[in-house]
Write a protein that holds these residues in place. Structure first.
Motif: not given
Length: 985
Positions: A836, A839-840, A843-844, A875-876, A879
């Motif tokens: 997670g 991936i976060e 995307v950021d 959840d992602k 994104g």
């Protein structure tokens, strides 16, 4: 170290250290090295080198060890620093007596006193300067000279300090002793002049030595001892006195024979006077303003009128010309375009310059430069006949050339002509028009005048652009002069082709070039070696030569079709000349021209290079002691390999040993050959059709090269990448482990740019070999993973991190899972939590990725996680879709006819590109990259299709209701854009 007992021991060891027997010498040197840090050792050395009864060689060695010890151990903060007590004793001992009888040792003692003064004077050694001032007054000749010698070295050293506090101390010192230094100089100067008048040569020589030393002191004080020296009456008085003294010394030179020892010293003193003026002008241009008029009058009088005849000598003329040039070119004396923006000081200086450089003065300077200084001398003409190659080397920039009169006169002419071109253009054109149309071959003077005038027109080419119709001149006169075969006309043949070389980038019609090629070919057949070589040198000048690919003139285009009819004969003649000449510099010139030809015609050189290919191994062997010639051979080989392309494989028996030697850092020649050797290595790989065992073996040199971490590192990475593209499996099986270790070491201490270069290699490995690549470079991947999670602050590094991880995730999902598990264990976190976070952050930081290929890769990689029931991935999901839509905007282009979108990065098949005349053909590596793209998901997978398939699979996995709930997490605008891109699916 007890002085009494140690002196005998140290003296014995120093005596052994002067031995020619290494068995005696080496142990003695080791013992002396151990004593360097012993208290009292330098006091013993002082006692030894000041004892004039001892052997000179032993005393010389003692003073050298003492001097080296000052550098290492005198400063308080130095390891094993000398104690303050010993330093106090040493300082006192050094200036007790200035009576060293041996000149060489006296100079070394003066230098070491200056080294101590640099650290300690005046705070810890306030008595030094007063002691020196008193000692230079004594009547004893030896003591006076040694004290004056030391005074000079101390002044020179203190003047070189640059910290503000040190500058302030030197200003105080200069103002305090300047008056004394002037009177000292005047005293010795007057004494010398009186002794010359009385004919006392021995006494005059001694006085001249003191005059020279005291003038050296004054030079340092005058140039570096005052912030605004023009406010000092004494400084300006001294500078005005320099002109009077110069006149006296020049007149004095009439009465001193050339073979006299004093004559050499006299000329050095005269040159030193001019250096005072030049240095002062350089450091204090506005303070020099009151001296501009007098300087110009003095220099022009001695150099451009009869006043200097019989007394001036070459180096003095050079200095005077430099003085004129520095005043003419000085930016401090040039007003701004808007006069109101100029300072009063600038306007005053400009006014003085303008008043001096009247039309008659400028005309006389111009005529004198051309008709006197530009003329080939009798000595040069004799050298031309007896040593044509030596003459050519001197003319085109040999070691002594840059210090000689001719280049100085040419530079002065260029600068004055540029500054006063409106005044001087008519003068020069009148000189051209006054030349006779046909030249009497018996009139050597007329031939030399024409050579000089043509030289001036060539040097002023840019200034004469609007005033000379060079194309007409070439057709109507110059071309005919090139065809005059009389032996006495060879200076003109040589000068004309040089002249054309000067104008070729200024003003020369393309249609005339075939005529010029014909003329060049004829000159290459000239029986006179100088004409042949100067033909090459002039036309191959990187600023003018039309065959040079680096020509900095945008409006000039070399046309291969015009040159091809002459290629075979030109290349043959060039090769014959290369074999004929014997000097290294000349061979380098010829090789440079050959390289230019090969570079410009590229593949079309292939039918004609056989003879050169056979000759270069012999030339390489003959040039073993001449590294600069070997550099020229390497450059030729670079262009040869590029011209031969895949056929360069036939050169490997010679080529690969050359690369091996040039890039082996354990071999002394690498210092000269490494840069060109790496370039040759790279182009060899780029043009290689396949990897041979010998080519693979050369890579053994790379490990040591990477350890150097030099400016050549960038080329090293290019070479590594070239091996990867050439044959990744064979190459990585042999060298991956070593490379990985080297990269791990490099990444500990490397610039951001270097870090990116390392990462790009890893990225290319994964691109070429996605299955084995991650395993081979596994030790590097955890740090990359951590960099992503931690949010690497440098965008370019983060972009590369994501490119690497994208390759692993998309093309080797099983290895990505193993890596994910490893990171979870190392960081003590849950696997899903790690995923997670990745991936976060991905995307950021997507905006860090600027390359469209990497942006599409990121979209494909994140989409490859679908379909999934994993709650973290779901959840992602928003994104991932955002990244995917961004990727679609990057790569999708709309077909204007059908209104549908297509992925512009897709490549379906390989086509040989059509190459125009001005383009370089693709290398073997270019072809390999194209073939690799046919296997790369970035170029073979439609992002549009991939998104559709992944979303459909996710929908089937979750069912309609679950999928809709997931899609509702995505912004409606993004959904609308996605639907537009997916129309038709």
């Amino acid at each position: 170290m007890d002085l009494n007992s140690a002196s005998t021991i140290v003296l014995r060891v120093l005596t052994q250290a002067t031995s020619q027997d290494t068995a005696v010498l080496k142990p003695a040197e080791e013992q002396l090295k151990q004593w360097e840090t012993q208290p009292g050792f330098y006091s013993v050395l002082l006692n030894i080198f000041t004892n004039h009864t001892l052997d000179v060689n032993v005393r010389w060695l003692a003073v050298l060890y003492f001097k080296n010890g000052i550098d290492r151990y005198w400063r308080r903060v130095a390891p094993h620093a000398l104690s303050e007590e010993e330093k106090t004793t040493l300082r006192a001992g050094l200036i007790t007596n200035f009576n060293e009888p041996v000149n060489q040792i006296a100079t070394q003692i003066s230098v070491l006193i200056a080294k101590v003064a640099r650290v300690d004077c005046p705070r810890q050694w306030p008595e030094l300067i007063p002691t020196l001032l008193e000692s230079v007054k004594v009547q004893d000749d030896l003591r006076q000279h040694r004290a004056l010698l030391t005074f000079y070295h101390v002044t020179k050293t203190l003047a070189s300090k640059r910290l503000a506090a040190d500058r302030k101390l030197f200003y105080d010192l200069a103002s305090g002793i300047y008056s004394f230094a002037c009177s000292l100089w005047n005293h010795h100067t007057d004494t010398f002049l009186q002794q010359v008048c009385t004919g006392d040569e021995a006494a005059a020589t001694n006085s001249l030595e003191r005059t020279l030393l005291s003038l050296k002191v004054l030079r340092k004080l005058t140039v570096h001892g005052f912030v605004e020296p023009h406010w000092s009456v004494e400084v300006m008085g001294f500078l005005h006195a320099v002109f009077e003294r110069l006149k006296q010394f020049l007149e004095c030179s009439r009465s001193i024979r050339a073979e006299n020892v004093c004559r050499d010293r006299l000329e050095k003193t005269i040159i030193l006077f001019t250096k005072v003026l030049l240095d002062f002008l350089d450091q204090h241009p506005f303070s020099f303003t009151p001296l501009i008029q007098r300087s110009l009058e003095f220099a022009v009088s001695y150099v451009f009128t009869e006043a200097g005849e019989g007394i001036v000598f070459e180096r003095f003329i050079v200095q005077c010309m430099n003085l004129i040039k520095m005043i003419v070119k000085n930016y401090a004396y040039k007003p701004s375009k808007n006069i109101e923006d100029s300072s009063p000081e600038t306007l005053e200086a400009h006014k003085i310059k303008t008043a001096f450089f009247t039309y008659p003065t400028l005309m006389e300077i111009c005529r004198r430069l051309v008709t006197h200084y530009f003329l080939l001398t009798k000595e040069e003409l004799i050298m031309w006949e007896e040593d044509p190659e030596g003459f050519t080397v001197e003319e085109t920039g040999g070691d002594s050339w840059k210090y000689s009169l001719r280049p100085c006169t040419e530079v002065l002419f260029i600068d004055i002509f540029h500054e006063y071109n409106q005044t001087l253009t008519p003068v020069l054109l009148e000189m051209v028009h006054s030349l006779p149309g046909s030249t009497n071959m018996e009139d050597t003077s007329a031939i030399l005048i024409k050579d000089a005038v043509y030289n001036a027109v060539g040097l002023a080419a840019y200034e004469l652009f609007d005033s000379v119709d060079f194309d007409q001149w070439f057709k109507n006169q110059l071309l005919a002069e090139l065809q005059v075969s009389h032996n006495r006309y060879k200076p003109i043949r040589r000068r004309v082709i040089w002249l054309i070389g000067q104008w070729i980038s200024v003003k020369f019609k393309s249609d005339l070039r075939p005529m010029l090629y014909e003329a060049i070919r004829n000159l290459l057949q000239d029986q006179d070696l100088v004409v042949s070589i100067n033909n090459l040198v002039s036309i191959c000048n990187p600023y003018y030569f039309f065959l040079n690919g680096c020509l900095p003139v945008d409006d000039f285009e070399f046309r291969t079709d015009q040159f091809l009819p002459y290629l075979e004969s030109m290349f043959t003649l060039l090769f014959q000349l290369l074999q004929e000449v014997t000097q290294c510099d000349t061979k380098m010139h010829v090789l440079h021209v050959l390289s230019c030809v090969i570079e410009r015609v590229n593949m079309q050189i292939r039918p004609y290079v056989g003879c050169l290919v056979q000759y270069l191994p012999l030339l390489w062997k003959q040039s073993e002691e001449h590294n600069m010639l070997r550099c020229a051979i390497l450059t030729t080989l670079i262009h040869l390999v590029q011209g031969l392309g895949a056929d360069s494989k036939n050169l490997y028996p010679f080529l690969l040993p050359v690369i091996q030697l040039s890039t082996d850092v354990s071999q002394p020649p690498h210092v000269y050959l490494l840069e060109d050797g790496l370039e040759l290595w790279l182009v060899t790989l780029e043009n290689s059709p396949c990897l041979t065992p010998e080519l693979l073996r050369v890579f053994q040199n790379m490990s040591a090269l990477l350890e150097l971490s030099s400016e050549n590192l960038k080329n090293c990475f290019k070479i590594i990448n070239a091996y990867i593209f050439l044959s990744s499996s064979e190459f990585l099986q042999m060298y991956a482990a070593d490379l990985c270790r080297s990269f791990c070491e490099l990444l500990k201490d490397i610039t951001t740019e270097g870090q990116v270069q390392v990462l790009k290699v890893v990225e290319n490995v994964l691109k070429v070999n996605p299955v084995l690549g991650p395993q081979m470079f596994q030790p590097l991947l955890p740090s990359i993973f951590r960099g992503i999670i931690d949010g690497e602050r440098y965008p370019v590094v983060m972009s590369t991190y994501l490119g690497i991880m994208g390759r692993v995730l998309l093309q080797n999902a099983s290895f990505f899972s193993l890596l994910l598990s490893q990171m979870a264990r190392e960081l003590g976190q849950e696997l899903d939590q790690i995923l997670g976070n990745v991936i976060e952050m991905w995307v950021d930081r997507m905006d860090n990725i600027t390359q469209p290929e990497r942006r599409k890769l990121s979209a494909l990689a994140l989409l490859s996680l679908l379909p999934s029931l994993n709650s973290v991935i779901q959840d992602k999901f928003c994104g991932i879709i955002n990244i995917s839509v961004e990727g679609l905007h990057d790569v999708m282009t709309e077909d204007p006819e059908t209104g549908t979108y297509k992925d512009c990065m897709l490549i379906s098949h390989f086509e040989e590109p059509k190459v125009t005349e001005d383009e370089e053909p693709p290398t073997e590596q270019d072809k390999r990259k194209k073939m690799l793209a046919l296997k790369d998901p970035v170029h073979t997978v439609s992002l549009q299709q991939f998104i559709y398939e992944k979303l459909k699979a996710q929908q089937e996995l979750l069912g309609e209701q679950g999928f809709q709930a997931l899609m509702e997490t995505v912004d409606t605008e993004i959904v609308a854009q996605l639907q537009e891109f997916l129309q038709g699916f």
